[in-house]
Design an enzyme around this catalytic site. Structure first.
Site, short mmCIF file in Angstrom:
data_model
loop_
_atom_site.label_atom_id
_atom_site.label_comp_id
_atom_site.label_asym_id
_atom_site.label_seq_id
_atom_site.Cartn_x
_atom_site.Cartn_y
_atom_site.Cartn_z
N ASP A 100 0.84 -1.20 0.00
CA ASP A 100 0.00 0.00 0.00
C ASP A 100 0.87 1.24 0.00
OD1 ASP A 100 -2.65 0.69 -0.08
OD2 ASP A 100 -3.11 -0.07 1.92
N GLU A 199 -14.29 -1.14 -1.89
CA GLU A 199 -14.52 -1.28 -0.44
C GLU A 199 -15.83 -0.64 0.00
OE1 GLU A 199 -11.19 -0.40 2.15
OE2 GLU A 199 -12.48 -0.45 3.93
O1 KIV Z 1 -4.96 -1.46 4.12
C1 KIV Z 1 -5.68 -2.44 3.88
O2 KIV Z 1 -5.66 -3.44 4.59
C2 KIV Z 1 -6.54 -2.37 2.71
C3 KIV Z 1 -7.53 -3.46 2.52
C4 KIV Z 1 -8.70 -3.23 3.39
C5 KIV Z 1 -7.93 -3.61 1.10
O3 KIV Z 1 -6.48 -1.43 1.99
#
Ligand code: KIV
Length: 297
Positions: A100, A199
């Site tokens: 991320d 989401e």
């Molecule tokens: O940060 C995370 O765990 C996410 C998921 C909820 C897709 O973005």
């Protein structure tokens, strides 16, 4: 650990994920096996989930909340994400590893955004990055793709927008809001993302988007019609101590098991049952005799 994909190695690659899109032609649906994705933040968990066959491991910025104890995902930094991406990289052989991009890492300038994404790939070993946001991220996603970094989009309830949304609320519940989510989905696809996380949105909206897009959708709180599903590891494993959203299914109850085990350990230590003689090291016989003799004298 080498992560360069080799044909026939079983390694899940970005093209493999794209190929898992189920398409419908003239009313008939050509269904593909659904994509499975779990978050992971450390070496042993990544190793276990990878060996158990999950397709995608995501080092999510949920790290901030479920591992580091913050109230939102906003405080986590690129360095903190990187630290965990490296650990997950060491535990992952087969799954596709996605990192991320945390809040602030792609909001200042294009150069800085690309530099941060490159770090996640180069220093962390991520094979793709995930970016929250739809239409507003069109240019950024295109630039990352141009820099050879595959991008997973993330639309609907984007937790980095918690203040703008006024909380963690289901998105796309009015006609106008639903149209915006659809525009976001199309923008992410047009920009070159290879997949998109949907989401917290009505299942009907997610189903419609899934049908219209050429790239796979991966749902979390978006109903069963997406091309895949993702869960946060701590929700999945029963380690979430606070309220769980209604979509999060608990597949194990590790909190209960850890609490039972901790109680048992404390009781055993206090009662002298741990460690046992079999769990202790022993001096060689000759030295033991000397020690016993010394104790006797
Ligand atoms: O940060 C995370 O765990 C996410 C998921 C909820 C897709 O973005």
């Amino acid at each position: 650990m080498s992560v360069a994909p080799r044909a026939g190695s079983g390694k899940v690659t970005v093209p493999d994920i794209v190929a898992r899109k189920s398409h419908s032609f003239a009313g008939t649906v050509e269904t593909k096996p659904k994509i499975t994705c779990l978050t992971a933040y450390d070496y042993p968990t990544a190793h276990l989930l990878d060996e158990a066959g999950v397709d995608i491991l995501l080092v999510g910025d949920s790290l901030a909340m479920v591992v580091l104890g913050y109230e939102s995902t906003l405080p986590v930094t690129v360095d903190e994400i990187l630290h965990h991406v490296r650990a997950v990289r060491r535990g992952t052989r087969r799954a596709l590893l996605v990192a991320d991009m945390p809040y602030g890492s792609f909001h200042i300038s294009a150069d800085e955004s690309i530099r941060n994404a490159v770090r996640l790939v180069k220093e962390g070993g991520a094979e793709a990055v995930k970016v929250e946001g739809g239409e507003r991220r069109l240019e950024l996603i295109a630039k990352l793709v141009e820099a050879e970094i595959p991008v997973m989009g993330h639309i609907g309830l984007t937790p980095q927008s918690v203040h703008a949304f006024g909380g963690f609320h289901v998105q796309g519940k009015t006609a106008e809001a639903a149209r915006q989510v659809e525009r976001d989905a199309r923008a992410v696809e047009a920009a070159g993302a290879f997949a998109v996380v949907l989401e917290s949105m009505p299942r009907e909206l997610a189903a419609g988007i899934t049908e219209k897009l050429r790239i796979p959708t991966i749902g979390i709180g978006a109903g069963p019609d997406c091309d895949g599903q993702v869960l946060v590891f701590h929700d999945f494993a029963g380690l979430t101590l606070e309220h769980m959203p209604k979509f999060a299914r608990k597949y194990a109850n590790w909190a209960l098991e850890l609490s039972r085990a901790t109680g048992e350990f404390c009781d055993d230590v206090r009662a002298g049952r741990f460690p046992s003689d079999a769990e202790s090291y022993h001096s060689p016989a000759e030295l033991r005799e000397q020690l016993l003799a010394r104790q006797r004298s």
